[in-house]
Write a protein that holds these residues in place. Structure first.
Motif, PDB file in Angstrom:
ATOM      1  N   ASP A 152      34.734  35.175  34.253  1.00 57.41           N
ATOM      2  CA  ASP A 152      33.615  35.751  35.005  1.00 57.41           C
ATOM      3  C   ASP A 152      34.153  36.561  36.182  1.00 57.41           C
ATOM      4  O   ASP A 152      35.363  36.748  36.323  1.00 57.41           O
ATOM      5  N   VAL A 153      33.266  37.022  37.050  1.00 61.48           N
ATOM      6  CA  VAL A 153      33.678  37.868  38.167  1.00 61.48           C
ATOM      7  C   VAL A 153      34.659  37.136  39.082  1.00 61.48           C
ATOM      8  O   VAL A 153      35.587  37.742  39.632  1.00 61.48           O
ATOM      9  N   TYR A 154      34.504  35.800  39.226  1.00 65.36           N
ATOM     10  CA  TYR A 154      35.415  35.031  40.082  1.00 65.36           C
ATOM     11  C   TYR A 154      36.812  34.954  39.464  1.00 65.36           C
ATOM     12  O   TYR A 154      37.819  35.008  40.176  1.00 65.36           O
ATOM     13  N   THR A 155      36.872  34.846  38.142  1.00 63.25           N
ATOM     14  CA  THR A 155      38.170  34.817  37.445  1.00 63.25           C
ATOM     15  C   THR A 155      38.930  36.098  37.734  1.00 63.25           C
ATOM     16  O   THR A 155      40.117  36.082  38.097  1.00 63.25           O
ATOM     17  N   TYR A 156      38.232  37.217  37.558  1.00 60.93           N
ATOM     18  CA  TYR A 156      38.880  38.511  37.772  1.00 60.93           C
ATOM     19  C   TYR A 156      39.277  38.708  39.230  1.00 60.93           C
ATOM     20  O   TYR A 156      40.336  39.279  39.524  1.00 60.93           O
ATOM     21  N   THR A 157      38.457  38.208  40.136  1.00 61.26           N
ATOM     22  CA  THR A 157      38.784  38.338  41.570  1.00 61.26           C
ATOM     23  C   THR A 157      40.038  37.526  41.904  1.00 61.26           C
ATOM     24  O   THR A 157      40.894  37.983  42.675  1.00 61.26           O
ATOM     25  N   ILE A 158      40.159  36.334  41.291  1.00 66.51           N
ATOM     26  CA  ILE A 158      41.364  35.508  41.501  1.00 66.51           C
ATOM     27  C   ILE A 158      42.591  36.204  40.912  1.00 66.51           C
ATOM     28  O   ILE A 158      43.668  36.217  41.517  1.00 66.51           O
ATOM     29  N   ARG A 159      42.417  36.810  39.738  1.00 62.78           N
ATOM     30  CA  ARG A 159      43.521  37.572  39.110  1.00 62.78           C
ATOM     31  C   ARG A 159      43.930  38.753  40.004  1.00 62.78           C
ATOM     32  O   ARG A 159      45.117  39.039  40.162  1.00 62.78           O
ATOM     33  N   ILE A 160      42.942  39.411  40.575  1.00 58.48           N
ATOM     34  CA  ILE A 160      43.229  40.532  41.489  1.00 58.48           C
ATOM     35  C   ILE A 160      44.035  40.033  42.686  1.00 58.48           C
ATOM     36  O   ILE A 160      45.009  40.658  43.112  1.00 58.48           O
ATOM     37  N   LYS A 161      43.626  38.863  43.217  1.00 55.47           N
ATOM     38  CA  LYS A 161      44.354  38.270  44.346  1.00 55.47           C
ATOM     39  C   LYS A 161      45.792  37.947  43.952  1.00 55.47           C
ATOM     40  O   LYS A 161      46.728  38.178  44.727  1.00 55.47           O
ATOM     41  N   LEU A 162      45.974  37.436  42.732  1.00 51.05           N
ATOM     42  CA  LEU A 162      47.319  37.117  42.229  1.00 51.05           C
ATOM     43  C   LEU A 162      48.188  38.374  42.209  1.00 51.05           C
ATOM     44  O   LEU A 162      49.341  38.364  42.670  1.00 51.05           O
ATOM     45  N   PHE A 163      47.648  39.476  41.674  1.00 51.37           N
ATOM     46  CA  PHE A 163      48.416  40.722  41.613  1.00 51.37           C
ATOM     47  C   PHE A 163      48.767  41.218  43.020  1.00 51.37           C
ATOM     48  O   PHE A 163      49.888  41.682  43.252  1.00 51.37           O
ATOM     49  N   CYS A 164      47.831  41.110  43.944  1.00 44.07           N
ATOM     50  CA  CYS A 164      48.079  41.573  45.317  1.00 44.07           C
ATOM     51  C   CYS A 164      49.121  40.700  46.010  1.00 44.07           C
ATOM     52  O   CYS A 164      49.989  41.210  46.724  1.00 44.07           O
ATOM     53  N   ARG A 165      49.036  39.375  45.770  1.00 43.97           N
ATOM     54  CA  ARG A 165      50.006  38.459  46.393  1.00 43.97           C
ATOM     55  C   ARG A 165      51.419  38.655  45.826  1.00 43.97           C
ATOM     56  O   ARG A 165      52.402  38.319  46.486  1.00 43.97           O
ATOM     57  N   THR A 166      51.511  39.164  44.595  1.00 43.65           N
ATOM     58  CA  THR A 166      52.824  39.413  43.987  1.00 43.65           C
ATOM     59  C   THR A 166      53.222  40.884  44.143  1.00 43.65           C
ATOM     60  O   THR A 166      54.036  41.397  43.401  1.00 43.65           O
ATOM     61  N   ARG A 167      52.582  41.534  45.130  1.00 37.97           N
ATOM     62  CA  ARG A 167      52.929  42.908  45.534  1.00 37.97           C
ATOM     63  C   ARG A 167      52.740  43.917  44.400  1.00 37.97           C
ATOM     64  O   ARG A 167      53.537  44.829  44.227  1.00 37.97           O
ATOM     65  N   ARG A 168      51.671  43.711  43.625  1.00 36.95           N
ATOM     66  CA  ARG A 168      51.342  44.649  42.537  1.00 36.95           C
ATOM     67  C   ARG A 168      49.903  45.145  42.704  1.00 36.95           C
ATOM     68  O   ARG A 168      49.035  44.886  41.869  1.00 36.95           O
ATOM     69  N   PRO A 169      49.647  45.868  43.819  1.00 38.81           N
ATOM     70  CA  PRO A 169      48.260  46.279  44.087  1.00 38.81           C
ATOM     71  C   PRO A 169      47.697  47.249  43.053  1.00 38.81           C
ATOM     72  O   PRO A 169      46.490  47.278  42.825  1.00 38.81           O
ATOM     73  N   HIS A 170      48.586  48.038  42.421  1.00 42.88           N
ATOM     74  CA  HIS A 170      48.087  49.000  41.426  1.00 42.88           C
ATOM     75  C   HIS A 170      47.642  48.298  40.138  1.00 42.88           C
ATOM     76  O   HIS A 170      46.703  48.749  39.471  1.00 42.88           O
ATOM     77  N   ALA A 171      48.303  47.173  39.820  1.00 43.03           N
ATOM     78  CA  ALA A 171      47.843  46.365  38.681  1.00 43.03           C
ATOM     79  C   ALA A 171      46.470  45.767  39.013  1.00 43.03           C
ATOM     80  O   ALA A 171      45.572  45.707  38.159  1.00 43.03           O
ATOM     81  N   ALA A 172      46.301  45.348  40.278  1.00 42.55           N
ATOM     82  CA  ALA A 172      45.004  44.819  40.728  1.00 42.55           C
ATOM     83  C   ALA A 172      43.930  45.908  40.646  1.00 42.55           C
ATOM     84  O   ALA A 172      42.792  45.650  40.240  1.00 42.55           O
ATOM     85  N   LEU A 173      44.309  47.140  41.004  1.00 40.81           N
ATOM     86  CA  LEU A 173      43.367  48.265  40.968  1.00 40.81           C
ATOM     87  C   LEU A 173      42.916  48.563  39.536  1.00 40.81           C
ATOM     88  O   LEU A 173      41.730  48.809  39.280  1.00 40.81           O
ATOM     89  N   ARG A 174      43.873  48.499  38.609  1.00 39.79           N
ATOM     90  CA  ARG A 174      43.526  48.732  37.192  1.00 39.79           C
ATOM     91  C   ARG A 174      42.539  47.676  36.695  1.00 39.79           C
ATOM     92  O   ARG A 174      41.574  47.975  35.990  1.00 39.79           O
TER      93      ARG A 174
END
Length: 757
Positions: free
Chosen positions: A145-167
């Motif tokens: 759901d939207v919370y799952t994707y938001t957590i995944r986005i946070k994971l990408f940002c915390r691992t210094r991959r903001p462009h993966a989070a943006l995609r």
């Protein structure tokens, strides 16, 4: 008729009961009431109450009881709450165990449970495990759901991959998930964190254009990211954008801004923000004041911090331990221990109890002030007032203070006292004394202390070895240092970049270029990544052996490793080119610094080039560079000296004289040699009046031998001082005998005296 006791009544009582054990007692007591039976609602409230207060044993016991009383298929909400409470207390493994046992207790985890455990794992940087939970969830056919994707986005940002989070953010609508402000702001924060400011700002504007506006809590998280970096300007820009959309900042927002301004060193703006809090109808709290006080103290503005401490009291706030300790520590760091002591007495009068941090600050301060007796008195006072026996931190602080004052024997006596009182020293205790011995050059004593520490069960760590190796390198005992590096492996300690840099620097200072490169290769083979300091040492070593080409090749190698050459790198290379006589190569590098490597010039880099061109008598180029210097890199005493010397060497007395006067006007006092060169040049051109004027200028500026200051009668001093200055210039070989003869008569010529007064 007595109304029956309902579960909702019990739940309300449990919810408002502050003491978790009293809440449990109530929960147990009502169970005995006739006709009353706990349901899912009451169990959820008591489990949450115990978990949120860290009473996990009682909570687990109650959960066992709950599983027998309630249908396990209905307990997912309770399990999610338990996981979150474990997560808040940092008990990640326990949270994972709850999640893993859900299946066993016939409670099928849904997307909610997966989201809860994934979020905990991401928060505590267990990124691989969080990803595995996500894959397991997908395998089970659970739709994110939207919370799952938001957590995944946070994971990408915390691992210094903001462009993966943006995609992922852009793909969310195609997965049937409506993007929310939290997801947007998480990506925006990730982009800002990795310095993609333009992209971050564009995404934030895009979010607002989609009529998605963050609430103040979500917005504060974004502000926190920016203020943590000290980027308050950008924070203000995005604040203005959300203010137009009706989002009102709260006190936490302003506290973040104050912290950001303090981090950037903009203390007046931080203080203005405190006034704005009141203008916006909010009341500052203790955190607001503490944030400002802490920022002021970190920037050595402790007097101002103290005034805000008094303001807190006048406004009706009670300063807490952090408030008092910050100001006391601030004064102690500045060596103003008496002021710290005064603040402490006032704090104690108001009910403050000094703690370990307070005593450590005072001990540090008194030792810094070389008042060891007072430091010892504070230490003993701490022991009398409850810190019994004195803690390890207190002992280590005093030992450090004693060693910094060179009182090694007293420090060692204190180490022995620790053993007698049952407070065993740790390796850090020994490291402090070892460091003191190494700084005094007593390396054999330091070695003996390492052996003693080992016999007492304290094994040397990386700091121990690095301290000894640095000591040996500074004494140029490089064989001992290298032997110690080899010895580290047998003690199970891997040399780090500091270890290798110490050895490389020692070898570089002795001009052993081949040995430097050999150690560097060993370092890389052992898997130790070089840093900018390592490369600067290599550059210096190659420049010393005039291998400028080899040194320049390192610039590309640094770039490949993600390291940016700094001003030290370029300064060393410029000096190398100049020593080799290749001014064209130096000038090309000088020009490419900003253009190719984005490294701004400093006064030091300009000085290297100006001095090199002046020495080669290319004074036109030296003067051109001088006129390029601006407010960011102003000419200093060395700049003027190089320019004045250059003009004097080519016999241009006018310019040499002019720059000498400009140098003095700027507040720089030239050396006797620089004065002498201009005087020689003027005398050679028979410009005795100006030369004598320089002598009188030297007298007015106090550039005179000490004997002049011993002439107490003003009239006699006025007559004698110029003669003494001229004699001194000849004695120090700063002027020629020809110049001396002209000056000898010139300083006695009354007409010239009148012209120069």
């Amino acid at each position: 008729m007595i109304r029956p006791l309902l579960p909702k009544h019990v739940a309300a009582v449990i919810k408002h009961q502050k003491d978790p054990l009293k809440a449990l007692e109530i929960f147990r007591k009502v169970k005995t009431e006739d006709g009353f039976k706990h349901n899912l609602f009451t169990y959820k409230f008591i489990v949450d109450k115990l978990g949120s207060h860290g009473k996990f044993d009682a909570m687990e016991c109650l959960m066992s009881e709950m599983r027998e009383e309630i249908d396990n298929g209905l307990l997912e909400g309770v399990y999610v709450g338990v996981m979150k409470n474990y997560g808040k207390k940092g008990k990640v493994q326990e949270a994972v165990c709850v999640f893993e046992r859900m299946d066993f207790y016939n409670c099928e985890p849904s997307v909610k449970s997966h989201n809860a455990i994934m979020n905990i794992l991401v928060e505590y940087e267990y990124f691989d495990q969080a990803h595995k939970v996500y894959l397991r969830m997908k395998d089970k056919g659970i739709v994110p759901d939207v919370y799952t994707y938001t957590i995944r986005i946070k994971l990408f940002c915390r691992t210094r991959r903001p462009h993966a989070a943006l995609r992922l953010l852009k793909n969310m609508p195609s997965q049937g998930c409506e993007v929310n402000a939290v997801a947007y702001c998480t990506v925006v924060g990730g982009l800002y964190d990795e310095d993609y400011g333009i992209e971050a700002c564009k995404l934030f504007i895009q979010m607002l254009s989609c009529r998605i506006c963050p609430d103040v809590t979500t917005f504060n998280k974004l502000i926190h990211t920016l203020c943590k970096k000290g980027d308050v300007k950008e924070s203000e820009r995005i604040l203005n954008k959300v203010l137009k959309r009706g989002v009102s900042p709260n006190l936490f927002t302003f506290n973040l801004f104050i912290r950001g301004f303090c981090k950037r060193g903009a203390l007046s703006q931080a203080a203005n923000m405190l006034d704005r809090v009141r203008r916006d109808g909010l009341t500052p709290d203790v955190v607001t004041y503490n944030t400002l006080i802490c920022g002021l103290c970190k920037n050595s503005m402790v007097d101002e911090a103290e005034s805000y401490l008094h303001q807190m009291v006048n406004k009706g706030f009670d300063p807490d331990d952090f408030s008092y300790n910050t100001v006391v520590h601030g004064y102690c760091k500045l060596g103003m221990v008496e002021k710290a002591d005064k603040i402490l007495k006032d704090a104690v009068f108001r009910g403050f109890l000094p703690d370990e941090f307070t005593y450590c600050s005072l001990i540090d301060g008194f030792c810094l002030d070389a008042n060891v007796d007072r430091a010892m008195a504070v230490f003993n006072d701490a022991a009398r007032k409850g810190v019994k026996p004195p803690s390890l931190v207190l002992y280590n602080t005093l030992i450090k203070g004693l060693t910094q004052q060179g009182l090694i024997l007293q420090a060692l006596e204190l180490v022995n006292e620790m053993l007698e009182t049952g407070r065993a020293p740790n390796i850090w205790t020994y490291n402090i004394v070892i460091n003191g011995l190494c700084k005094m050059g007593c390396l054999s004593d330091a070695d003996d202390l390492v052996c003693l520490a080992m016999t007492r069960g304290c094994l040397p760590d990386i700091y121990t070895f690095n301290t000894l190796i640095d000591g040996y390198c500074k004494q140029m005992k490089l064989e001992n240092a290298i032997e110690l590096v080899d010895k580290m492996w047998s003690h199970g300690v891997a040399p780090d970049v500091i270890t290798y840099n110490s050895v490389l620097n020692g070898l570089c200072k002795t001009g052993k270029c081949d040995a430097v490169m050999g150690i560097f290769e060993t370092m890389v083979e052992k898997g130790c990544d070089p840093n900018i300091i390592t490369y600067n040492i290599l550059v210096e070593s190659l420049c010393k052996s005039l291998d400028i080409e080899g040194a320049c090749l390192l610039l590309e190698e640094m770039k490949d490793k993600g390291l940016a050459p700094d001003i030290v790198t370029f300064g060393t290379l410029l000096n190398g080119y100049c020593r080799k006589g290749d001014l064209d190569g130096a000038y090309r590098l000088f020009r490419s610094m900003g253009r190719q490597f984005k490294c701004s010039h400093t006064t030091a880099t300009y000085n290297i080039m100006i001095n090199a061109f002046a020495e080669k008598l290319n004074i036109k180029m030296a003067e051109k560079l001088f006129h390029e210097m601006d407010d960011d890199c102003c000419p200093d005493s060395y700049t003027y000296r190089a320019l004045v010397d250059g003009f004097c060497k080519i016999g241009n007395g006018d310019s040499g004289y002019s720059y000498l006067l400009e140098m003095i006007d700027k507040g720089f006092i030239p050396s006797l040699l620089t004065f002498g060169r201009v005087i020689n040049c003027l005398c050679f051109q028979d410009r005795v009046c100006e030369a004598v004027g320089i002598v009188h200028l030297m007298v007015r500026k106090g550039v005179v031998p000490e004997v002049v200051d011993n002439i107490f009668e003003a009239d006699k001093r006025e007559i004698a001082a110029p003669k003494i200055v001229v004699e001194n210039l000849l004695k120090k070989s700063c002027i020629t005998y020809y110049a001396y003869e002209l000056l000898y008569d010139g300083v006695r010529d009354k007409k010239l005296q009148k012209m120069n007064t």
